[in-house]
Motif scaffolding. Structure first.
Motif, PDB file in Angstrom:
ATOM      1  N   ARG A   1      19.369  -3.070  -1.475  1.00 23.42           N
ATOM      2  CA  ARG A   1      18.754  -3.178  -0.290  1.00 23.42           C
ATOM      3  C   ARG A   1      18.279  -2.044   0.348  1.00 23.42           C
ATOM      4  O   ARG A   1      19.327  -1.342   0.646  1.00 23.42           O
ATOM      5  CB  ARG A   1      19.226  -4.306   0.912  1.00 23.42           C
ATOM      6  N   THR A   2      17.060  -1.511   0.852  1.00 22.47           N
ATOM      7  CA  THR A   2      16.766  -0.409   1.142  1.00 22.47           C
ATOM      8  C   THR A   2      16.729  -0.380   2.796  1.00 22.47           C
ATOM      9  O   THR A   2      16.189   0.638   3.516  1.00 22.47           O
ATOM     10  CB  THR A   2      15.364   0.176   0.647  1.00 22.47           C
ATOM     11  N   VAL A   3      16.828  -1.323   3.479  1.00 19.88           N
ATOM     12  CA  VAL A   3      16.876  -1.520   4.773  1.00 19.88           C
ATOM     13  C   VAL A   3      18.109  -2.243   5.157  1.00 19.88           C
ATOM     14  O   VAL A   3      18.697  -2.896   4.665  1.00 19.88           O
ATOM     15  CB  VAL A   3      15.503  -2.241   5.478  1.00 19.88           C
ATOM     16  N   ALA A   4      18.269  -2.313   6.895  1.00 20.38           N
ATOM     17  CA  ALA A   4      19.431  -2.803   7.619  1.00 20.38           C
ATOM     18  C   ALA A   4      19.129  -4.293   7.132  1.00 20.38           C
ATOM     19  O   ALA A   4      17.918  -4.798   7.212  1.00 20.38           O
ATOM     20  CB  ALA A   4      19.596  -2.372   8.839  1.00 20.38           C
TER      21      ALA A   4
ATOM     22  N   TRP B   1       7.081   3.455   0.364  1.00 22.10           N
ATOM     23  CA  TRP B   1       6.933   4.663  -0.334  1.00 22.10           C
ATOM     24  C   TRP B   1       8.108   5.346  -0.820  1.00 22.10           C
ATOM     25  O   TRP B   1       8.147   5.787  -1.958  1.00 22.10           O
ATOM     26  CB  TRP B   1       6.231   5.632   0.784  1.00 22.10           C
ATOM     27  N   ASP B   2       9.466   5.112  -0.161  1.00 23.54           N
ATOM     28  CA  ASP B   2      10.706   5.814  -0.538  1.00 23.54           C
ATOM     29  C   ASP B   2      11.056   4.802  -1.847  1.00 23.54           C
ATOM     30  O   ASP B   2      11.517   5.509  -2.655  1.00 23.54           O
ATOM     31  CB  ASP B   2      11.563   5.654   0.422  1.00 23.54           C
ATOM     32  N   ALA B   3      10.867   3.422  -1.682  1.00 21.25           N
ATOM     33  CA  ALA B   3      11.506   2.903  -2.870  1.00 21.25           C
ATOM     34  C   ALA B   3      10.748   3.022  -3.922  1.00 21.25           C
ATOM     35  O   ALA B   3      11.125   3.276  -5.096  1.00 21.25           O
ATOM     36  CB  ALA B   3      11.200   1.166  -2.432  1.00 21.25           C
ATOM     37  N   ALA B   4       9.512   3.135  -4.032  1.00 14.52           N
ATOM     38  CA  ALA B   4       8.583   3.579  -5.130  1.00 14.52           C
ATOM     39  C   ALA B   4       9.049   4.841  -5.539  1.00 14.52           C
ATOM     40  O   ALA B   4       8.959   5.226  -6.993  1.00 14.52           O
ATOM     41  CB  ALA B   4       7.139   3.525  -4.904  1.00 14.52           C
TER      42      ALA B   4
ATOM     43  N   PHE C   1       7.647  -4.558 -17.730  1.00 11.52           N
ATOM     44  CA  PHE C   1       8.151  -4.465 -16.452  1.00 11.52           C
ATOM     45  C   PHE C   1       9.618  -3.987 -16.376  1.00 11.52           C
ATOM     46  O   PHE C   1      10.347  -4.504 -17.180  1.00 11.52           O
ATOM     47  CB  PHE C   1       8.106  -6.070 -15.974  1.00 11.52           C
ATOM     48  N   VAL C   2       9.605  -3.006 -15.667  1.00  6.46           N
ATOM     49  CA  VAL C   2      10.904  -2.191 -15.986  1.00  6.46           C
ATOM     50  C   VAL C   2      11.479  -2.055 -14.504  1.00  6.46           C
ATOM     51  O   VAL C   2      12.453  -1.368 -14.491  1.00  6.46           O
ATOM     52  CB  VAL C   2      10.563  -0.545 -16.317  1.00  6.46           C
ATOM     53  N   GLY C   3      10.747  -2.823 -13.444  1.00  4.35           N
ATOM     54  CA  GLY C   3      11.413  -2.682 -11.962  1.00  4.35           C
ATOM     55  C   GLY C   3      10.595  -3.548 -11.323  1.00  4.35           C
ATOM     56  O   GLY C   3       9.671  -3.996 -11.497  1.00  4.35           O
ATOM     57  N   ALA C   4      11.104  -3.818 -10.099  1.00  9.50           N
ATOM     58  CA  ALA C   4      10.787  -4.656  -8.913  1.00  9.50           C
ATOM     59  C   ALA C   4      11.011  -4.181  -7.705  1.00  9.50           C
ATOM     60  O   ALA C   4      12.031  -3.652  -7.480  1.00  9.50           O
ATOM     61  CB  ALA C   4      11.260  -6.241  -9.170  1.00  9.50           C
ATOM     62  N   ILE C   5       9.967  -4.412  -6.746  1.00 12.37           N
ATOM     63  CA  ILE C   5      10.258  -4.378  -5.293  1.00 12.37           C
ATOM     64  C   ILE C   5       9.769  -5.445  -4.743  1.00 12.37           C
ATOM     65  O   ILE C   5       8.903  -6.248  -4.781  1.00 12.37           O
ATOM     66  CB  ILE C   5       9.148  -3.075  -4.956  1.00 12.37           C
ATOM     67  N   ALA C   6      10.767  -5.947  -3.645  1.00 14.84           N
ATOM     68  CA  ALA C   6      10.487  -7.090  -3.061  1.00 14.84           C
ATOM     69  C   ALA C   6      10.093  -6.803  -1.580  1.00 14.84           C
ATOM     70  O   ALA C   6      10.772  -6.054  -0.954  1.00 14.84           O
ATOM     71  CB  ALA C   6      11.955  -8.168  -2.847  1.00 14.84           C
ATOM     72  N   ALA C   7       9.050  -7.389  -1.023  1.00 16.16           N
ATOM     73  CA  ALA C   7       8.221  -7.257   0.312  1.00 16.16           C
ATOM     74  C   ALA C   7       9.345  -7.764   1.365  1.00 16.16           C
ATOM     75  O   ALA C   7      10.245  -8.424   1.273  1.00 16.16           O
ATOM     76  CB  ALA C   7       7.091  -8.246   0.209  1.00 16.16           C
ATOM     77  N   PRO C   8       8.757  -6.951   2.525  1.00 14.19           N
ATOM     78  CA  PRO C   8       9.651  -7.254   3.723  1.00 14.19           C
ATOM     79  C   PRO C   8       9.974  -8.543   4.257  1.00 14.19           C
ATOM     80  O   PRO C   8      10.914  -8.892   4.887  1.00 14.19           O
ATOM     81  CB  PRO C   8       8.987  -6.256   4.905  1.00 14.19           C
TER      82      PRO C   8
ATOM     83  N   GLN D   1       0.832  -1.143   0.044  1.00 12.04           N
ATOM     84  CA  GLN D   1      -0.028   0.217   0.037  1.00 12.04           C
ATOM     85  C   GLN D   1       0.900   1.103  -0.081  1.00 12.04           C
ATOM     86  O   GLN D   1       0.465   2.284  -0.723  1.00 12.04           O
ATOM     87  CB  GLN D   1      -0.928   0.048   1.204  1.00 12.04           C
ATOM     88  N   GLY D   2       1.879   1.234   0.783  1.00 11.58           N
ATOM     89  CA  GLY D   2       2.770   2.211   0.666  1.00 11.58           C
ATOM     90  C   GLY D   2       3.272   2.635  -0.663  1.00 11.58           C
ATOM     91  O   GLY D   2       3.519   3.879  -1.214  1.00 11.58           O
ATOM     92  N   ALA D   3       3.659   1.682  -1.314  1.00 15.36           N
ATOM     93  CA  ALA D   3       4.588   1.763  -2.798  1.00 15.36           C
ATOM     94  C   ALA D   3       3.308   2.167  -3.865  1.00 15.36           C
ATOM     95  O   ALA D   3       3.605   3.241  -4.465  1.00 15.36           O
ATOM     96  CB  ALA D   3       5.000   0.446  -3.250  1.00 15.36           C
ATOM     97  N   LYS D   4       2.160   1.778  -3.545  1.00 14.79           N
ATOM     98  CA  LYS D   4       0.872   2.112  -4.556  1.00 14.79           C
ATOM     99  C   LYS D   4       0.494   3.623  -4.187  1.00 14.79           C
ATOM    100  O   LYS D   4       0.316   4.386  -5.426  1.00 14.79           O
ATOM    101  CB  LYS D   4      -0.301   1.172  -4.180  1.00 14.79           C
TER     102      LYS D   4
END
Length: 399
Positions: free
Chosen positions: A157-160, A324-327, A109-116, A63-66
């Motif tokens: 990777r966007t998190v520790a 949200w930031d990754a998107a 498809f030009v990108g991907a985000i992987a869930a936590p 939902q944050g990415a959307k």
């Protein structure tokens, strides 16, 4: 393989989260004149929907990415139309690889985000194919600490990672003053649980006097509680899911273990733990490489929280801000007019720094966050809410 989905949340999630289901999770990219951009692109959101709890855990990030894509389209318009497509990995490496193969075969498809919650095995299986296909991938998952050693050139990777999360938990364990002895290390046997507890064990901690895996049942929780009480652990480290963790915490409370400190990882930081554990959970601590913006005073954070609640009917959960930031990183690339994988990748990798809501992201050449940008936060269950810790956490419940 499991089908793609392009809905904001499933019917199950609507019931669980009381969120507003709005159909397709597409960002129209309408201009001020109402004209639809000719170029239509897709960003994959890789997530595990194999169980109700897994789906609920993934929802805040999706939902944050959307919301980020929707806001970008409505606020200033985008020169392209972007659709966020949820892709179910099924919690399985082979299914994740099959999904990645289908994603790569579609040039839209030009990108991907992987869930936590994606495991290292899922990310590894999918990442080999995504990277080979030149698809820029941003992961929100701390799992798979060795992924940066695979030589991928289109992955960040966007998190520790889970190693740092384990160290944070170990530091908390060592800070607990208790007349009791040692730590009891408990989990639910899942891949994520084993990975987190392994990271804790690899850090300097108090003596581990009990290791146990249990399922999310009242009976299993009672058995664990009795064992913990007999051994008289000073602190319980929980590595598993929020539901099972809440049952264990409640069973400990009922067995006279109210003063045993209880600490878990990011999988525990959700509303389910708070609800199921009730008053027994007060004082529990969760370590999470995710930011909490509820007390932020800047306008951008306040607007994000308001818009998220307006769209989905609940406050932002764990990793919603990071998603949200990754998107937003992708949005920055799209604003420059990029419309192919190579162009998006070149735009994203053209800088190693991005200022977002949850963090100022600084990436190393390996794709991991630089040490100063990789952060793990501690949260305490206070009166049924996860409250960020601004100082050493008192691990014991009130009252």
């Amino acid at each position: 393989m499991r089908p793609f989905r392009s809905v904001a949340v499933s019917a199950f999630l609507c019931a669980m989260l009381a969120a507003a289901c709005t159909g397709a999770a597409s960002t129209s990219g309408l201009s001020a004149t109402g004209a639809r951009p000719a170029v239509q692109l897709k960003v994959a959101f890789l997530e595990d929907l194999s169980s109700g709890e897994a789906a609920v855990r993934s929802a805040p990030a999706f939902q944050g990415a959307k919301l980020a894509f929707d806001t970008a389209a409505l606020g200033h318009g985008l020169p392209v139309s972007v659709e966020l497509i949820g892709v179910d990995t099924g919690g399985d490496a082979a299914t994740a690889a099959a999904a990645a193969r289908e994603i790569v075969s579609d040039p839209a498809f030009v990108g991907a985000i992987a869930a936590p919650s994606l495991t290292g095995r899922e990310q590894s299986a999918a990442g080999n194919l995504l990277d080979r296909g030149g698809l820029p991938t941003l992961t929100l998952s701390p799992l798979g600490p060795n992924l940066s050693n695979r030589g991928w050139t289109a992955w960040r990777r966007t998190v520790a990672d889970v190693t740092m999360e384990g160290r944070a938990i170990a530091a908390f364990v060592n800070s607990v003053p208790s007349p009791r002895r040692g730590a009891c290390v408990l989990g639910d046997g899942s891949s994520g649980s084993k990975s987190l507890l392994g990271a804790v064990a690899a850090s300097p901690t108090s003596d581990v006097v009990l290791r146990w895996h249990t399922d999310a049942t009242e009976t299993g929780s009672l058995r664990v509680a009795r064992a913990v009480s007999r051994i008289r652990c000073g602190v319980v480290v929980w590595g598993g899911s929020s539901t099972a963790g809440a049952l264990v915490r409640r069973a400990l409370h009922e067995a006279g273990g109210r003063k045993i400190a209880f600490v878990g990882g990011d999988a525990m930081k959700d509303a389910t733990f708070l609800t199921v554990s009730g008053r027994a959970g007060l004082g529990s601590v969760a370590a999470c490489p995710c930011a909490d913006l509820s007390t932020a005073t800047d306008l951008a954070s306040q607007r994000f929280i308001q818009d998220y609640q307006a769209d989905f009917g609940v406050p932002p959960g764990a990793f919603a801000a990071e998603a949200w930031d990754a998107a937003g990183m992708f949005v920055g690339a799209f604003r420059t007019g990029t419309s192919s994988r190579s162009e998006v990748l070149a735009s994203l990798w053209g800088t190693d720094r991005f200022r977002g809501l949850a963090n100022t992201y600084v990436f190393e050449p390996t794709g991991e966050l630089a040490p100063g940008a990789a952060r793990v936060h501690l949260y305490r269950d206070r009166a049924g809410r996860w409250i960020p810790s601004r100082k050493p956490v008192d691990p014991f419940p009130e009252g």
